[in-house]
Design an enzyme around this catalytic site. Structure first.
Site, PDB file in Angstrom:
ATOM      1  N   GLY A 275     -10.044  58.058  11.091  1.00  0.00           N
ATOM      2  CA  GLY A 275      -9.232  56.799  11.183  1.00  0.00           C
ATOM      3  C   GLY A 275     -10.121  55.784  10.399  1.00  0.00           C
ATOM      4  N   ARG A 276     -10.903  54.896  11.158  1.00  0.00           N
ATOM      5  CA  ARG A 276     -11.779  53.899  10.447  1.00  0.00           C
ATOM      6  C   ARG A 276     -13.278  53.792  11.154  1.00  0.00           C
ATOM      7  NH1 ARG A 276      -9.124  54.258   6.746  1.00  0.00           N
ATOM      8  NH2 ARG A 276      -8.184  52.645   5.451  1.00  0.00           N
TER       9      ARG A 276
ATOM     10  N   ASP B 295     -15.340  61.523   8.705  1.00  0.00           N
ATOM     11  CA  ASP B 295     -15.222  60.943   7.335  1.00  0.00           C
ATOM     12  C   ASP B 295     -15.218  59.604   7.040  1.00  0.00           C
ATOM     13  OD1 ASP B 295     -14.077  61.696   4.674  1.00  0.00           O
ATOM     14  OD2 ASP B 295     -12.479  60.240   5.268  1.00  0.00           O
TER      15      ASP B 295
ATOM     16  N   GLU C  38     -20.725  51.957   5.935  1.00  0.00           N
ATOM     17  CA  GLU C  38     -20.538  52.705   4.661  1.00  0.00           C
ATOM     18  C   GLU C  38     -21.099  52.045   3.483  1.00  0.00           C
ATOM     19  OE1 GLU C  38     -16.383  53.788   4.280  1.00  0.00           O
ATOM     20  OE2 GLU C  38     -16.509  54.944   6.253  1.00  0.00           O
TER      21      GLU C  38
ATOM     22  N   HIS D 175     -15.908  59.514   3.164  1.00  0.00           N
ATOM     23  CA  HIS D 175     -14.749  58.742   3.203  1.00  0.00           C
ATOM     24  C   HIS D 175     -13.753  59.398   2.079  1.00  0.00           C
ATOM     25  CE1 HIS D 175     -12.898  54.544   4.675  1.00  0.00           C
ATOM     26  NE2 HIS D 175     -11.911  55.511   4.218  1.00  0.00           N
TER      27      HIS D 175
ATOM     28  N   ALA E 125     -11.239  61.622   2.800  1.00  0.00           N
ATOM     29  CA  ALA E 125     -10.005  62.267   3.643  1.00  0.00           C
ATOM     30  C   ALA E 125      -9.010  62.215   2.663  1.00  0.00           C
ATOM     31  CB  ALA E 125      -9.865  62.380   4.852  1.00  0.00           C
TER      32      ALA E 125
END
Length: 325
Positions: free
Chosen positions: A237-238, A262, A267, A286, A288
């Site tokens: 998701g986040r 992911d 980040e 990140h 996906a």
């Protein structure tokens, strides 16, 4: 039906993939005028004429856009700060890019689930050390045909992930703040406020929800403690949904079988973060949503909404600005 003329501003900075979009929009949408300003003053002047915009509007830019009625966000889940208080209060309609990479994210999510279920992070590390280390114990594998999965967020990505996972015989359930009908492959979908009730029953918890005021820090020490002993946690998701320090503690103590992420709270994930080398963690950077046709799909959302806007028709992917999705 008469098509109205309107002006759309492409707000910089924008990625290279959008260079061809103004010309394509003017071909695809009768009556549209597309402005591509570069300097700060040019942006403000263009927004003063704008009926619509694509990109990110700071509070200062939003003040210049006195006639703005529609803003197309460049992402499905824009970064923190996109939905600032001035934008939430403003009457402008915001749409996003959801459902433009559903297939890619769902496939990646399934790959993460399979990797944890079959101990692939462990075997990859042993391969790097040239170490032959088979694990034939009963607990070495999570049998998906006997497992129960909880998908937190049953929108496009969550629904497709659940459908794919159900093909392995997994019992799939979901919780969602808006959706009540179970998608194909799901046994049921419960209201979001019942998350704590069903968390202890799931062998696999998959997070696909966006970052919103309600989901920030959703999986913290208290909620992770509600998870089933030995369960797996997957987040596509986040990043702000999962508190990483709390997750590391749960992995260190053996509370969880494993975690696959992911997206991260920070980040890029700092090089010295323990998750990089944690034997129970699988990290992807990140990606996906990576896959072909992404730019074309985003353009089609913009073009479809531009045609609808010109014709006075309802737009797709409309956002509840107060909830950021």
């Amino acid at each position: 039906m008469t098509t109205a003329t309107f002006t759309l501003v492409m707000v910089p900075p924008l990625p290279d993939e959008t260079r061809s979009w103004p010309g394509k929009l003017m071909e695809a949408v009768p009556g549209i005028e597309v402005l591509c300003p570069e300097g700060p003053e040019d942006v403000g002047a263009a927004l003063g004429r704008a009926d619509a915009a694509y990109g990110t509007l700071t509070p200062e830019l939003l003040e210049r856009a006195g006639n703005l009625r529609w803003l197309q966000a460049p992402q499905a889940g824009p970064p923190p700060g996109f939905y600032h208080p001035a934008l939430v209060r403003h009457p402008v309609l915001v749409t996003n890019m959801r459902d433009t990479y559903t297939d890619h994210v769902a496939t990646h999510t399934l790959a993460l689930v399979l990797a944890l279920a079959r101990q692939l992070p462990h075997y990859v590390r042993e391969q790097a050390a040239a170490n032959w280390a088979p694990d034939w114990s009963d607990g070495g594998v999570l049998p998906l045909g006997e497992a129960r999965a909880l998908v937190v967020g049953t929108g496009a990505v969550g629904a497709e992930t659940g459908r794919l996972l159900a093909a392995f015989g997994t019992r799939v359930e979901g919780v969602d703040a808006r959706i009540t009908e179970a998608p194909p492959g799901f046994d049921r979908v419960l209201p979001a406020d019942l998350l704590d009730h069903v968390l202890p029953e799931a062998d696999i918890v998959i997070l696909t929800v966006p970052h919103t005021p309600r989901t920030e820090g959703l999986m913290d020490t208290g909620r992770i403690a509600l998870m089933k002993q030995g369960a797996c946690l997957i987040n596509v998701g986040r990043g702000p949904i999962v508190r990483l320090d709390d997750l590391v503690t749960a992995l260190d103590t053996g509370r969880l079988r494993g975690a696959a992420l992911d997206v991260m709270e920070q980040e890029p994930l700092p090089p010295d973060h323990p998750l990089w080398r944690h034997p129970k963690a699988l990290i992807t950077p990140h990606v996906a949503g990576a896959g072909p046709h992404a730019a074309e799909r985003r353009f089609e959302v913009l073009a479809d909404n531009a045609r609808r806007f010109a014709a006075g028709q309802p737009l797709i992917n409309v956002v509840d600005k107060s909830q950021w999705f």
